[in-house]
Design a protein around this motif. Structure first.
Motif, PDB file in Angstrom:
ATOM      1  N   ASP A   1     -16.729 -58.471 -54.820  1.00  0.00           N
ATOM      2  CA  ASP A   1     -17.760 -59.268 -55.500  1.00  0.00           C
ATOM      3  C   ASP A   1     -17.641 -60.770 -55.248  1.00  0.00           C
ATOM      4  O   ASP A   1     -18.393 -61.559 -55.827  1.00  0.00           O
ATOM      5  N   SER A   2     -16.705 -61.181 -54.392  1.00  0.00           N
ATOM      6  CA  SER A   2     -16.456 -62.596 -54.077  1.00  0.00           C
ATOM      7  C   SER A   2     -16.045 -63.410 -55.307  1.00  0.00           C
ATOM      8  O   SER A   2     -16.111 -64.638 -55.294  1.00  0.00           O
ATOM      9  N   ARG A   3     -15.604 -62.708 -56.357  1.00  0.00           N
ATOM     10  CA  ARG A   3     -15.059 -63.384 -57.543  1.00  0.00           C
ATOM     11  C   ARG A   3     -13.629 -62.941 -57.820  1.00  0.00           C
ATOM     12  O   ARG A   3     -12.760 -63.758 -58.089  1.00  0.00           O
ATOM     13  N   ASN A   4     -13.405 -61.637 -57.768  1.00  0.00           N
ATOM     14  CA  ASN A   4     -12.084 -61.064 -57.999  1.00  0.00           C
ATOM     15  C   ASN A   4     -11.518 -60.613 -56.656  1.00  0.00           C
ATOM     16  O   ASN A   4     -12.104 -59.751 -55.990  1.00  0.00           O
ATOM     17  N   TRP A   5     -10.396 -61.220 -56.266  1.00  0.00           N
ATOM     18  CA  TRP A   5      -9.852 -60.993 -54.933  1.00  0.00           C
ATOM     19  C   TRP A   5      -8.700 -60.001 -54.979  1.00  0.00           C
ATOM     20  O   TRP A   5      -7.797 -60.109 -55.816  1.00  0.00           O
TER      21      TRP A   5
ATOM     22  N   SER B   1     -19.219 -58.206 -51.031  1.00  0.00           N
ATOM     23  CA  SER B   1     -17.929 -57.978 -50.381  1.00  0.00           C
ATOM     24  C   SER B   1     -17.621 -59.091 -49.381  1.00  0.00           C
ATOM     25  O   SER B   1     -18.514 -59.598 -48.692  1.00  0.00           O
TER      26      SER B   1
ATOM     27  N   SER C   1      -2.778 -56.031 -56.540  1.00  0.00           N
ATOM     28  CA  SER C   1      -4.041 -55.774 -57.238  1.00  0.00           C
ATOM     29  C   SER C   1      -4.292 -54.266 -57.318  1.00  0.00           C
ATOM     30  O   SER C   1      -3.965 -53.519 -56.395  1.00  0.00           O
TER      31      SER C   1
ATOM     32  N   CYS D   1      -6.166 -60.386 -48.340  1.00  0.00           N
ATOM     33  CA  CYS D   1      -7.028 -60.847 -49.424  1.00  0.00           C
ATOM     34  C   CYS D   1      -8.480 -60.487 -49.091  1.00  0.00           C
ATOM     35  O   CYS D   1      -9.017 -60.941 -48.083  1.00  0.00           O
TER      36      CYS D   1
ATOM     37  N   SER E   1     -12.425 -58.882 -51.185  1.00  0.00           N
ATOM     38  CA  SER E   1     -13.102 -58.781 -52.476  1.00  0.00           C
ATOM     39  C   SER E   1     -14.335 -57.897 -52.365  1.00  0.00           C
ATOM     40  O   SER E   1     -14.955 -57.787 -51.297  1.00  0.00           O
TER      41      SER E   1
END
Length: 247
Positions: free
Chosen positions: A74-78, A97, A83, A70, A72
């Motif tokens: 943008d620290s919003r979408n993981w 990141s 994915s 896991c 990211s």
């Protein structure tokens, strides 16, 4: 053009350090002329890996498939297993990141990768930094969406379940997930465009050979013979193609 590669056993390849601490790679295929390549990459915080702290872009496309772990941009979408991300050339990303645990992902690029840092990005969503937007738009899909929406389609002349992920509307080049039920078979064939297959779950037997579950990789340049396949169990493959996979 990349060479023809058949049934490369991905998990048998040694991890090679890429330079920064905790960053490793298993190179699967590469075009020696352009630098275009596909690799399985590993981010290992326990070995000192630290994600970049500045947004950036590349002058080539970057395509990623989450395999384990896991992390990211943008620290919003993981990015988790399943994915999918497609960054066209000059797409700014990496705004914030972060990584939660050791992670692996499949990485595809269209030429040698350059890094261009953006100290003050316009905003924290994917955007093209300069020039006209490319026809194949940025994509960021989590596993909840990428592993849904399959429809019946033809894959190598046999019925399969196909989930397109990203397709260039002008030339048809793109990527898809393909589900193959146990016992699925295809005949040997040739295509006028390249075909790349990464087996995520299950296993493919080649020309009547072993079809036990394993992660394996295939690359067929345009016009090269494509082996006959059989799914030894329910199989999920990540497929990249130079023209559309029918659906």
């Amino acid at each position: 053009m990349r060479p023809r590669i058949v049934d490369l056993r991905v998990d048998e390849i040694e991890w090679a350090p890429l330079g920064p601490p905790g960053l490793y790679s298993r190179l699967l295929s590469r075009d020696e002329e352009t630098g275009a390549r596909t690799a399985l990459q590993r981010l290992a915080p326990q070995d000192g890996y630290s994600p970049p702290d500045v947004a950036h872009y590349h002058h080539t496309y970057e395509e990623l498939l989450g395999v384990t772990g896991c992390f990211s941009f943008d620290s919003r979408n993981w990015v988790r297993p399943g994915s999918y991300l497609f960054h066209p050339p000059r797409t700014v990303h990496g705004f914030a990141s972060a990584i939660r645990e050791e992670s692996t992902f499949l990485s595809r690029v269209g030429r040698d990768l350059d890094f261009n840092f953006v100290e003050e990005p316009e905003h924290d969503d994917l955007y093209v930094v300069e020039g006209a937007p490319p026809p194949r738009a940025p994509v960021a899909i989590g596993p909840e969406q990428s592993l849904e929406g399959f429809g019946e389609g033809d894959f190598l002349g046999a019925l399969a379940q196909v989930r397109p992920l990203s397709v260039d509307p002008q030339i048809g080049e793109g990527s898809a997930f393909v589900k193959l039920p146990k016992g699925w078979k295809s005949e040997a064939t040739k295509l006028d465009y390249y075909l790349e297959i990464f087996v995520m779950e299950g296993g493919l037997g080649v020309d009547g050979g072993d079809a036990s579950p394993r992660r394996s990789y295939f690359f067929y340049p345009p016009g090269e013979p494509i082996n006959a396949f059989e799914a030894g169990s329910d199989t999920l493959a990540y497929v990249n193609f130079g023209e559309p996979v029918p659906q």
